[in-house]
Write a protein that holds these residues in place. Structure first.
Motif, PDB file in Angstrom:
ATOM      1  N   MET A 173      20.161 -14.496  23.627  1.00  0.00           N
ATOM      2  CA  MET A 173      20.860 -14.341  22.368  1.00  0.00           C
ATOM      3  C   MET A 173      22.037 -13.399  22.543  1.00  0.00           C
ATOM      4  SD  MET A 173      19.255 -16.345  20.363  1.00  0.00           S
ATOM      5  CE  MET A 173      19.104 -17.329  21.849  1.00  0.00           C
ATOM      6  N   GLN A 174      22.996 -13.566  21.687  1.00  0.00           N
ATOM      7  CA  GLN A 174      24.181 -12.726  21.715  1.00  0.00           C
ATOM      8  C   GLN A 174      24.044 -11.635  20.666  1.00  0.00           C
ATOM      9  OE1 GLN A 174      27.930 -14.657  22.890  1.00  0.00           O
ATOM     10  NE2 GLN A 174      28.629 -14.140  20.844  1.00  0.00           N
ATOM     11  N   ALA A 175      24.677 -10.513  20.895  1.00  0.00           N
ATOM     12  CA  ALA A 175      24.572  -9.406  19.938  1.00  0.00           C
ATOM     13  C   ALA A 175      25.246  -9.771  18.627  1.00  0.00           C
ATOM     14  CB  ALA A 175      25.211  -8.153  20.527  1.00  0.00           C
ATOM     15  N   ALA A 176      24.600  -9.415  17.523  1.00  0.00           N
ATOM     16  CA  ALA A 176      25.177  -9.658  16.204  1.00  0.00           C
ATOM     17  C   ALA A 176      26.336  -8.705  15.969  1.00  0.00           C
ATOM     18  CB  ALA A 176      24.102  -9.458  15.132  1.00  0.00           C
ATOM     19  N   PRO A 177      27.319  -9.110  15.152  1.00  0.00           N
ATOM     20  CA  PRO A 177      28.430  -8.200  14.860  1.00  0.00           C
ATOM     21  C   PRO A 177      27.920  -6.938  14.183  1.00  0.00           C
ATOM     22  CG  PRO A 177      28.437 -10.092  13.375  1.00  0.00           C
ATOM     23  CD  PRO A 177      27.435 -10.391  14.433  1.00  0.00           C
ATOM     24  N   THR A 178      28.488  -5.814  14.552  1.00  0.00           N
ATOM     25  CA  THR A 178      28.090  -4.542  13.958  1.00  0.00           C
ATOM     26  C   THR A 178      28.884  -4.322  12.678  1.00  0.00           C
ATOM     27  OG1 THR A 178      27.611  -3.640  16.133  1.00  0.00           O
ATOM     28  CG2 THR A 178      27.890  -2.068  14.338  1.00  0.00           C
ATOM     29  N   LEU A 179      28.155  -4.270  11.569  1.00  0.00           N
ATOM     30  CA  LEU A 179      28.798  -4.083  10.263  1.00  0.00           C
ATOM     31  C   LEU A 179      28.426  -2.710   9.712  1.00  0.00           C
ATOM     32  CD1 LEU A 179      28.069  -7.541   8.546  1.00  0.00           C
ATOM     33  CD2 LEU A 179      29.984  -6.936  10.022  1.00  0.00           C
ATOM     34  N   THR A 180      29.374  -2.066   9.077  1.00  0.00           N
ATOM     35  CA  THR A 180      29.041  -0.863   8.321  1.00  0.00           C
ATOM     36  C   THR A 180      28.211  -1.284   7.116  1.00  0.00           C
ATOM     37  OG1 THR A 180      30.965  -0.961   6.875  1.00  0.00           O
ATOM     38  CG2 THR A 180      31.249   0.148   9.020  1.00  0.00           C
ATOM     39  N   ASN A 181      27.566  -0.327   6.472  1.00  0.00           N
ATOM     40  CA  ASN A 181      26.752  -0.684   5.311  1.00  0.00           C
ATOM     41  C   ASN A 181      27.612  -1.283   4.200  1.00  0.00           C
ATOM     42  OD1 ASN A 181      23.871  -0.475   4.315  1.00  0.00           O
ATOM     43  ND2 ASN A 181      24.986   0.418   2.564  1.00  0.00           N
ATOM     44  N   ASP A 182      28.832  -0.765   4.038  1.00  0.00           N
ATOM     45  CA  ASP A 182      29.725  -1.313   3.011  1.00  0.00           C
ATOM     46  C   ASP A 182      30.130  -2.745   3.343  1.00  0.00           C
ATOM     47  OD1 ASP A 182      29.603   1.001   1.564  1.00  0.00           O
ATOM     48  OD2 ASP A 182      31.551   1.776   2.236  1.00  0.00           O
ATOM     49  N   GLU A 183      30.408  -3.010   4.627  1.00  0.00           N
ATOM     50  CA  GLU A 183      30.776  -4.373   5.030  1.00  0.00           C
ATOM     51  C   GLU A 183      29.600  -5.320   4.849  1.00  0.00           C
ATOM     52  OE1 GLU A 183      34.070  -3.232   8.486  1.00  0.00           O
ATOM     53  OE2 GLU A 183      31.939  -3.471   9.000  1.00  0.00           O
ATOM     54  N   ALA A 184      28.399  -4.859   5.245  1.00  0.00           N
ATOM     55  CA  ALA A 184      27.203  -5.695   5.077  1.00  0.00           C
ATOM     56  C   ALA A 184      26.932  -5.959   3.608  1.00  0.00           C
ATOM     57  CB  ALA A 184      26.005  -5.009   5.728  1.00  0.00           C
ATOM     58  N   ALA A 185      27.102  -4.939   2.769  1.00  0.00           N
ATOM     59  CA  ALA A 185      26.872  -5.110   1.331  1.00  0.00           C
ATOM     60  C   ALA A 185      27.852  -6.111   0.738  1.00  0.00           C
ATOM     61  CB  ALA A 185      26.995  -3.759   0.618  1.00  0.00           C
ATOM     62  N   ALA A 186      29.125  -6.002   1.126  1.00  0.00           N
ATOM     63  CA  ALA A 186      30.132  -6.924   0.597  1.00  0.00           C
ATOM     64  C   ALA A 186      29.822  -8.362   0.992  1.00  0.00           C
ATOM     65  CB  ALA A 186      31.515  -6.517   1.098  1.00  0.00           C
ATOM     66  N   SER A 187      29.426  -8.554   2.250  1.00  0.00           N
ATOM     67  CA  SER A 187      29.111  -9.896   2.730  1.00  0.00           C
ATOM     68  C   SER A 187      27.862 -10.450   2.041  1.00  0.00           C
ATOM     69  CB  SER A 187      28.901  -9.872   4.240  1.00  0.00           C
ATOM     70  OG  SER A 187      28.544 -11.151   4.715  1.00  0.00           O
ATOM     71  N   ALA A 188      26.810  -9.631   1.966  1.00  0.00           N
ATOM     72  CA  ALA A 188      25.550 -10.086   1.367  1.00  0.00           C
ATOM     73  C   ALA A 188      25.720 -10.424  -0.107  1.00  0.00           C
ATOM     74  CB  ALA A 188      24.472  -9.026   1.560  1.00  0.00           C
ATOM     75  N   HIS A 189      26.473  -9.596  -0.825  1.00  0.00           N
ATOM     76  CA  HIS A 189      26.702  -9.876  -2.248  1.00  0.00           C
ATOM     77  C   HIS A 189      27.528 -11.141  -2.425  1.00  0.00           C
ATOM     78  CE1 HIS A 189      24.906  -6.510  -4.473  1.00  0.00           C
ATOM     79  NE2 HIS A 189      25.160  -5.777  -3.397  1.00  0.00           N
ATOM     80  N   HIS A 190      28.507 -11.350  -1.551  1.00  0.00           N
ATOM     81  CA  HIS A 190      29.293 -12.586  -1.612  1.00  0.00           C
ATOM     82  C   HIS A 190      28.392 -13.804  -1.428  1.00  0.00           C
ATOM     83  CE1 HIS A 190      32.262 -15.673  -0.607  1.00  0.00           C
ATOM     84  NE2 HIS A 190      31.565 -15.900   0.503  1.00  0.00           N
ATOM     85  N   ILE A 191      27.472 -13.721  -0.461  1.00  0.00           N
ATOM     86  CA  ILE A 191      26.569 -14.840  -0.190  1.00  0.00           C
ATOM     87  C   ILE A 191      25.655 -15.088  -1.382  1.00  0.00           C
ATOM     88  CG2 ILE A 191      24.653 -15.595   1.280  1.00  0.00           C
ATOM     89  CD1 ILE A 191      26.114 -13.860   3.522  1.00  0.00           C
ATOM     90  N   ARG A 192      25.055 -14.024  -1.907  1.00  0.00           N
ATOM     91  CA  ARG A 192      24.149 -14.208  -3.044  1.00  0.00           C
ATOM     92  C   ARG A 192      24.891 -14.720  -4.265  1.00  0.00           C
ATOM     93  NH1 ARG A 192      20.488  -9.456  -5.757  1.00  0.00           N
ATOM     94  NH2 ARG A 192      22.553  -8.731  -6.388  1.00  0.00           N
ATOM     95  N   ASN A 193      26.082 -14.198  -4.512  1.00  0.00           N
ATOM     96  CA  ASN A 193      26.853 -14.613  -5.687  1.00  0.00           C
ATOM     97  C   ASN A 193      27.378 -16.038  -5.575  1.00  0.00           C
ATOM     98  OD1 ASN A 193      26.419 -12.075  -6.773  1.00  0.00           O
ATOM     99  ND2 ASN A 193      28.407 -11.263  -6.110  1.00  0.00           N
ATOM    100  N   SER A 194      27.382 -16.576  -4.357  1.00  0.00           N
ATOM    101  CA  SER A 194      27.867 -17.943  -4.150  1.00  0.00           C
ATOM    102  C   SER A 194      26.775 -18.992  -4.335  1.00  0.00           C
ATOM    103  CB  SER A 194      28.461 -18.079  -2.741  1.00  0.00           C
ATOM    104  OG  SER A 194      29.562 -17.209  -2.559  1.00  0.00           O
ATOM    105  N   LEU A 195      25.544 -18.550  -4.536  1.00  0.00           N
ATOM    106  CA  LEU A 195      24.460 -19.510  -4.742  1.00  0.00           C
ATOM    107  C   LEU A 195      24.759 -20.409  -5.936  1.00  0.00           C
ATOM    108  CD1 LEU A 195      21.312 -17.293  -4.109  1.00  0.00           C
ATOM    109  CD2 LEU A 195      21.778 -19.484  -2.986  1.00  0.00           C
ATOM    110  N   PRO A 196      24.539 -21.716  -5.820  1.00  0.00           N
ATOM    111  CA  PRO A 196      24.748 -22.618  -6.948  1.00  0.00           C
ATOM    112  C   PRO A 196      23.862 -22.219  -8.131  1.00  0.00           C
ATOM    113  CG  PRO A 196      24.420 -23.848  -4.913  1.00  0.00           C
ATOM    114  CD  PRO A 196      24.083 -22.417  -4.612  1.00  0.00           C
TER     115      PRO A 196
END
Length: 448
Positions: free
Chosen positions: A1-24
């Motif tokens: 496996m390849q290493a996952a990108p290292t995200l700061t907590n703010d970057e991870a939060a922004a990405s995770a919220h975007h994903i959850r908010n995009s749910l149909p």
């Protein structure tokens, strides 16, 4: 496996919220939830390339299976092949499977279940009526638009690979009707989302829909064991047999049987597989597919033994120690217990009493619903992470992973080619023995 990108907590939060908010609004799986990862699951480029090339091997395997069954039914190959594959099926369905109208028809979506083990990939089964197509399409699209800093991971299949792939399998059909049965209702929301992305040519229907027109296509999102509960199934198959509409997957239960891998390992068929697959493809499949047996209670001659296990009677399976029982016993197909984690028994995880009962059930039900036995290769531990929205933080998790690539088959006959649309990763906590979708699982797309 390849290493996952290292995200700061703010970057991870922004990405995770975007994903959850995009749910149909209607969700993707009725009543089902999963943990959201802030970034896709990374695969090493060489590993991703191996998965992409696997589609050609599996398509050729399906072609060979189709030929093997037909030749067996015609008496040109051993009759026990067709006999095994026909067990439990009604005569009407066997007749459909053998109909000249469907002679060369293969499923146009191929999805293997790949476990990541310490020794590499393990292909445990193939699914020709898979769930997760719409989910993986949505994941690919949503993670492609998430705010992940450079270097951005490249989603396997691309943002729209699943959508384009699914759309490609119907050729120039005027309209495409995705028929979702009540038994498969959990997956209706994901298919509705997918149809919306593809436009007015596509629509999700239920078992009451009958307004098919010449030149249309139907996608069969129902298992063949469930035909009695799908009112329009007979009409769909009749129209397809008359070449008025196209249907995929075709009404051929051979492709819904897990015993195909047992046939792959059967030494009596080695010459056939070598001829139809070629040495390279055959060797590759055998390096990926765990040894598999059909649990047929027919008595052996006194000097006979079951290969690899060195048992002379299936009853002896019950006397094996727990350590020796690194084996999976599961329903082969044509049963409500043959999909998901239903009808699956891990020998090393069961008491002697429960394992013995599972073996007895397999032997007693062979003439109605055959079981297969497969070596269990324990999934390796992988590192992932998910976002805890209540605590607003990323949670690291060690887990066990299953990868599900989706190959879409466009074109006809020898011109048919598989295209990888995307790869769905399902990662369960390390204490889970069998990997499948659950609320504690992290479900995410794969990247290279």
């Amino acid at each position: 496996m390849q290493a996952a990108p290292t995200l700061t907590n703010d970057e991870a939060a922004a990405s995770a919220h975007h994903i959850r908010n995009s749910l149909p609004a209607n969700g993707l799986f009725a009543g089902q939830t999963w943990r959201i990862a802030p970034a896709p699951f990374p695969l090493a480029p060489a590993f991703a390339k191996e998965i992409e090339s696997l589609g050609r091997v599996l398509l050729q395997f399906y072609r060979a299976v189709n030929l093997l069954y037909r030749k067996s039914a015609e008496g040109k190959m051993p009759g026990w092949v067709a006999h095994w594959l026909d067990i439990g099926k009604p005569a009407e369905l066997i007749a459909l499977q053998r109909s000249p109208a469907f002679k060369n028809e293969l499923p146009r979506v191929i999805r293997p279940d790949l476990l990541l083990t310490e020794h590499g990939l393990s292909v445990t089964e193939l699914d020709s009526v898979p769930g997760g197509i719409g989910l993986t399409a949505w994941l690919n699209q949503t993670y492609s638009s998430a705010q992940i800093p450079d270097p951005r991971p490249e989603i396997l299949g691309g943002a729209d690979g699943m959508i384009r792939g699914f759309g490609s399998i119907f050729g120039d059909a005027t309209h495409v009707h995705v028929i979702v049965s009540d038994e498969a209702a959990t997956y209706r929301p994901e298919m509705q989302w997918l149809a919306e992305q593809l436009g007015a040519r596509f629509a999700v229907r239920d078992a009451s829909y009958t307004s098919f027109a010449v030149g249309d296509a139907a996608y069969r999102f129902f298992e063949l064991f469930d035909l009695s509960n799908v009112a329009n199934a007979r009409q769909i198959f009749d129209l397809a047999a008359e070449h008025k509409i196209r249907v995929t997957p075709p009404p051929k239960p051979v492709f819904e049987e897990k015993m195909l891998f047992a046939l792959l390992w059967n030494r009596n068929l080695h010459g056939f597989w070598r001829q139809e697959l070629g040495e390279g493809f055959l060797a590759r499949l055998k390096s990926l597919v765990p040894y598999t047996w059909i649990v047929d209670p027919a008595p052996l001659p006194p000097q006979g033994a079951i290969p690899e296990l060195n048992l002379t009677d299936w009853q002896q399976l019950k006397t094996m120690s727990q350590r020796e029982r690194e084996l999976i016993l599961k329903v082969s197909g044509f049963s409500e217990h043959a999909w998901g984690a239903r009808g699956v028994f891990l020998g090393s995880d069961l008491s002697h009493e429960d394992w013995s009962k599972a073996v007895d059930d397999a032997l007693q039900n062979f003439e109605r619903s055959p079981r297969v036995l497969q070596r269990f290769h324990k999934p390796a531990l992988v590192e992932t992470q998910w976002f805890d929205f209540e605590k607003n933080e990323t949670v690291p998790m060690k887990g066990r992973a299953r990868l599900c690539p989706y190959y879409f088959i466009a074109g006809d006959g020898d011109a048919a080619r598989p295209q990888l649309g995307g790869v769905l990763a399902t990662i369960v906590p390390a204490d889970k023995k069998i990997v499948h979708g659950m609320s504690d699982a992290v479900m995410l797309p794969c990247s290279a």
